[in-house]
Motif scaffolding. Structure first.
Motif, mmCIF file in Angstrom:
data_model
loop_
_atom_site.group_PDB
_atom_site.id
_atom_site.type_symbol
_atom_site.label_atom_id
_atom_site.label_comp_id
_atom_site.label_asym_id
_atom_site.label_seq_id
_atom_site.Cartn_x
_atom_site.Cartn_y
_atom_site.Cartn_z
ATOM 1 N N ASN A 77 0.784 -1.237 0.000
ATOM 2 C CA ASN A 77 0.000 0.000 0.000
ATOM 3 C C ASN A 77 0.809 1.276 0.000
ATOM 4 O O ASN A 77 0.265 2.358 0.146
ATOM 5 N N ASP A 91 0.710 14.368 -1.220
ATOM 6 C CA ASP A 91 -0.522 15.143 -1.416
ATOM 7 C C ASP A 91 -1.493 15.015 -0.239
ATOM 8 O O ASP A 91 -2.388 15.818 -0.072
ATOM 9 N N LYS A 121 3.360 1.454 -4.706
ATOM 10 C CA LYS A 121 4.322 0.931 -5.694
ATOM 11 C C LYS A 121 3.697 0.773 -7.078
ATOM 12 O O LYS A 121 4.270 1.216 -8.079
ATOM 13 N N SER A 122 2.505 0.151 -7.100
ATOM 14 C CA SER A 122 1.861 -0.048 -8.415
ATOM 15 C C SER A 122 1.489 1.284 -9.028
ATOM 16 O O SER A 122 1.587 1.469 -10.246
ATOM 17 N N THR A 123 1.070 2.214 -8.192
ATOM 18 C CA THR A 123 0.687 3.528 -8.709
ATOM 19 C C THR A 123 1.907 4.211 -9.333
ATOM 20 O O THR A 123 1.827 4.788 -10.421
#
Ligand code: GDP
Length: 444
Positions: free
Chosen positions: A228, A327, A231-233
């Motif tokens: 979470n 953010d 990483k994939s983002t």
């Protein structure tokens, strides 16, 4: 019949269907096959438009053909190029005709290049360059392959080999004189200085900054970190941003996804791993184990973390701590206090893309340092490095052996020459004798 006496044919252009497809033939019967298909032998090396026909005269396709009689051809043999319309049906019909034409058979992979090499059209380093050029994904890979293909290393190796042969000839001439009880020391001194110059030259090529040979494979960056962390983002962001993605494809395992990026000409493979955390779930443990393994083999680890997490240190692999989700209102702009002091720290939002340009810029810098000045690198493969190291070692031994006996020194030079011969793919010991006869006229 020796396989080399057979005439080979293959589709030399890309995937069908395509606007044009090129079928190449090479070998002693290429001309006869062309005569059968085209009804004539067109002028050499000129594009000629002809209707290709089956044996019964049925048209196959309206084609442009080229006739390159050997040895002035790419392979050194008679070569025919048939430029036809790139449909599966045209190629299927053409191949069915070629397959039943006597003495013709489909080519093995790389067989045209192999014949070019065997016929002395190219040396092994050039063949390697050709292979690299065909597989080049990025501009830097292309330029490096092209330098190799044009014989930059091959020419150097040939000149080194020539000098070794000359030095060996000087020393062997000394041995021959010694047989007659008269050792002219003045033959040894020039040989020795020649070998020393050569050794310096080869050593400078071996120690050239950078890892030009790794440019073929590219460098590997692993994105690791807890589940979470984003990483994939981040991976998706990199894949979208980097306009020159070469080939996004799934990794070999379910939990490793990789994309290949072209970062200013440097090929970089980015691998997204499963989240690394302590867990009792055996399936997840396996994923974590693979992620750790992959990180350990990487050239760089981007450790993605939320703001207060620390990177898991890696042995021998640099780790950059990348704090994600800046953010979020909860993100606290902490200083570098939590990062290992030697590791760079980045703060990004994988979701909005904020901070990514700085990260990409740093990656390009890392790649530049990693590959060094590949422009001056001549070695592009481990094989070449090994053989050049062997050459240098034998030259060093021959210098050491000169005072012990000319035969020993000559033997080491022979070994050095053989290593270079292997580098070029040509190993023939007759060379040394040729030079002695030609230049020294020892007269034996
Ligand atoms: P992974 O498990 O490390 O691959 O993490 P994911 O990429 O699946 O992200 C986990 C969650 O964090 C998802 O809900 C993402 O939308 C969210 N996320 C990822 N990056 C950011 C970011 O920069 N800002 C915010 N606010 N959320 C993010």
């Amino acid at each position: 019949m020796h396989p080399r006496d057979q005439t080979i044919f293959a589709l030399s252009s890309g995937r069908l269907p395509s606007a044009i497809a090129i079928v190449r033939l090479s070998g002693p019967h290429a001309g006869a096959a062309l005569q059968t298909l085209a009804g004539k032998i067109p002028p050499a090396r000129m594009a000629t438009r002809v209707m290709l026909r089956e044996h019964q005269g049925e048209p196959i396709d309206d084609a442009v053909v080229l006739w390159f009689p050997g040895p002035a051809s790419a392979t050194g043999e008679d070569v025919v190029e048939l430029h036809v319309h790139g449909s599966r049906a045209v190629i299927a019909t053409l191949f069915s005709v070629l397959a039943v034409t006597p003495q013709l058979r489909p080519a093995e992979p790389g067989e045209f290049t192999r014949r070019a090499f065997e016929n002395g059209k190219i040396d092994l380093t050039e063949a390697e360059g050709l292979d690299d050029l065909i597989h080049a994904d990025t501009d830097r890979q292309r330029r490096q392959a092209l330098r190799q293909l044009t014989g930059l290393l091959g020419d150097r190796a040939r000149s080194w080999r020539e000098q070794i042969i000359q030095a060996a000839a000087l020393i062997e001439a000394g041995i021959d004189f010694a047989d007659e009880g008269d050792v002219p020391a003045e033959l040894i001194a020039p040989a020795l200085s020649r070998i020393e110059r050569l050794l310096t030259d080869i050593q400078s090529v071996l120690s050239a900054q950078g890892r030009a040979e790794r440019l073929r494979d590219g460098l590997t960056v692993v994105i690791a970190g807890p589940p979470n962390a984003g990483k994939s983002t981040l991976m998706n962001q990199l894949a979208q941003r980097e306009v020159a993605i070469v080939s996004p494809h799934a990794g070999t395992t379910r939990d490793l996804i990789e994309v290949q990026l072209d970062l200013e000409g440097y090929p970089v493979t980015v691998i997204d791993t499963a989240g690394i955390r302590e867990t009792n779930d055996p399936v997840e443990q396996e994923g974590v184990r693979r992620a750790r393994d992959r990180a350990a083999q990487a050239d760089l680890v981007l450790w993605l973390a939320e703001d207060d997490q620390v990177a898991e240190p890696q042995e021998d692999v640099p780790v950059w701590l990348v704090r994600n989700k800046i953010d979020l209102p909860t993100f606290e702009g902490v200083g570098t206090g939590l990062a290992p002091s030697e590791s760079p720290l980045f703060e990004i939002s994988a979701r909005s893309g904020e901070g990514l340009p700085a990260l990409l810029k740093a990656l390009v810098g890392f790649a530049r340092d990693y590959f060094g000045s590949t422009e001056s690198g001549l070695i592009t493969r481990e094989r070449q490095r090994t053989l050049l190291s062997e050459t240098a070692a034998a030259l060093r031994r021959s210098i050491a052996a000169v005072n012990l006996g000319e035969e020993l020194a000559a033997e080491e030079l022979r070994i050095a020459g053989l290593a270079l011969g292997r580098l070029l793919g040509r190993v023939d010991v007759e060379d040394v004798l040729d030079v002695i006869f030609r230049e020294f006229c020892v007269g034996k």
